[in-house]
Write a protein that holds these residues in place. Structure first.
Motif, PDB file in Angstrom:
ATOM      1  N   LEU A  49       0.777  -1.204   0.179  1.00 20.94           N
ATOM      2  CA  LEU A  49      -0.160  -0.085   0.409  1.00 20.94           C
ATOM      3  C   LEU A  49       1.044   1.455   0.298  1.00 20.94           C
ATOM      4  N   PHE A  50       1.724   1.117   0.876  1.00 20.69           N
ATOM      5  CA  PHE A  50       2.985   2.076   0.831  1.00 20.69           C
ATOM      6  C   PHE A  50       3.515   2.468  -0.165  1.00 20.69           C
ATOM      7  N   SER A  51       3.765   1.527  -1.220  1.00 23.24           N
ATOM      8  CA  SER A  51       4.837   1.621  -2.380  1.00 23.24           C
ATOM      9  C   SER A  51       3.573   2.393  -3.313  1.00 23.24           C
ATOM     10  N   VAL A  52       2.308   2.154  -3.504  1.00 22.03           N
ATOM     11  CA  VAL A  52       1.601   2.671  -4.686  1.00 22.03           C
ATOM     12  C   VAL A  52       1.859   4.014  -4.184  1.00 22.03           C
ATOM     13  N   VAL A  68      -6.317  12.441  -4.887  1.00 23.38           N
ATOM     14  CA  VAL A  68      -6.153  11.615  -4.705  1.00 23.38           C
ATOM     15  C   VAL A  68      -5.107  10.200  -3.891  1.00 23.38           C
ATOM     16  N   GLY A  69      -4.442  10.958  -3.231  1.00 21.86           N
ATOM     17  CA  GLY A  69      -3.318  10.382  -2.569  1.00 21.86           C
ATOM     18  C   GLY A  69      -4.465   9.955  -0.703  1.00 21.86           C
ATOM     19  N   MET A  70      -5.161  11.118  -0.082  1.00 26.54           N
ATOM     20  CA  MET A  70      -5.588  11.038   1.230  1.00 26.54           C
ATOM     21  C   MET A  70      -6.681  10.158   0.591  1.00 26.54           C
ATOM     22  N   SER A  85      -6.745   6.346   2.495  1.00 31.99           N
ATOM     23  CA  SER A  85      -8.070   6.289   3.525  1.00 31.99           C
ATOM     24  C   SER A  85      -8.875   4.599   3.226  1.00 31.99           C
ATOM     25  N   LEU A  86      -8.624   4.547   1.809  1.00 30.51           N
ATOM     26  CA  LEU A  86      -9.934   3.593   0.901  1.00 30.51           C
ATOM     27  C   LEU A  86      -8.714   2.120   1.524  1.00 30.51           C
ATOM     28  N   ALA A  87      -6.886   2.429   1.429  1.00 27.21           N
ATOM     29  CA  ALA A  87      -6.656   1.475   0.954  1.00 27.21           C
ATOM     30  C   ALA A  87      -6.868   1.232   3.334  1.00 27.21           C
ATOM     31  N   ALA A  88      -6.266   1.985   4.165  1.00 29.42           N
ATOM     32  CA  ALA A  88      -6.471   1.754   4.921  1.00 29.42           C
ATOM     33  C   ALA A  88      -7.158   1.286   5.969  1.00 29.42           C
ATOM     34  N   ALA A  89      -8.565   1.662   5.402  1.00 29.64           N
ATOM     35  CA  ALA A  89     -10.191   0.783   5.806  1.00 29.64           C
ATOM     36  C   ALA A  89      -9.853  -0.599   5.063  1.00 29.64           C
TER      37      ALA A  89
END
Length: 201
Positions: free
Chosen positions: A154-157, A191-193, A197-201
């Protein structure tokens, strides 16, 4: 013992890996982002393919994983280097071009220090987390490794998104097109936020 087996080969490959990252950044800054991506991605895909071959087929264990990484990074480096050798870049490589000015190296260290500190602190955090997980046995350490890998994907994206954003900002700021700089900044933040946020969820 696993760390020693892995480090023995990966440290030998470290200069090639570092050079590969440098060439990748130069290519992106010159506007050759697509070729830079091909070079780095080829190494990553090759690593995924070679890992099981060296680990299981050649029975090299963790050393096999390191050898696979080293070979993959070498291929990636050669792909990126080919662009420079064929003179398709503005930047020219050559022994005679190595700077003899100490201030150049001081500037490199100053520019690299924030990134070095960030990576160093991440490594220390990883060591401390693993030390704490060891109390609960090997399964806990393995679970921590899996969680870290998922997080890194996720971080790499986000990192990739930011790296694509940098040349856009650089070119437009250099050209004095501040309206486009602001537009790109807002778009990237939005887009980043939302994405993270979606990835974290």
């Amino acid at each position: 013992p696993y760390a020693k087996d892995y480090a023995r080969y990966i440290l030998l490959a470290a200069p090639i890996m570092a050079s590969s990252f440098v060439l990748n950044n130069i290519l992106r800054s010159e506007g050759h982002a697509k070729f830079a991506m091909i070079g780095i991605t080829t190494g990553g895909i090759l690593n995924v393919i070679l890992d099981p071959i060296f680990i299981f087929a050649f029975h090299l264990g963790i050393s096999g994983a390191a050898i696979a990484t080293a070979l993959s990074q070498l291929i990636s480096f050669l792909i990126l280097l080919s662009y420079f050798v064929m003179h398709k870049t503005t930047t020219r490589l050559g022994i005679q071009r190595i700077s003899k000015n100490p201030m150049t190296y001081l500037q490199i260290v100053k520019n690299g220090l924030p990134s070095f500190s960030r990576q160093g602190l991440a490594s220390i955090a990883s060591i401390l987390l693993n030390k704490q997980a060891m109390i609960y046995g090997d399964a806990a350490v393995a679970a921590m490794a899996i969680v870290t890998k998922v997080f890194q994907i996720l971080f790499s994206v986000l990192i990739g998104f930011g790296q694509g954003f940098q040349p856009v900002i650089g070119f437009n700021y250099g050209a004095g097109i501040m309206e486009r700089v602001k537009k790109a900044m807002k778009f990237t933040l939005k887009v980043g936020m939302i994405g993270m946020s979606l990835a974290a969820a």
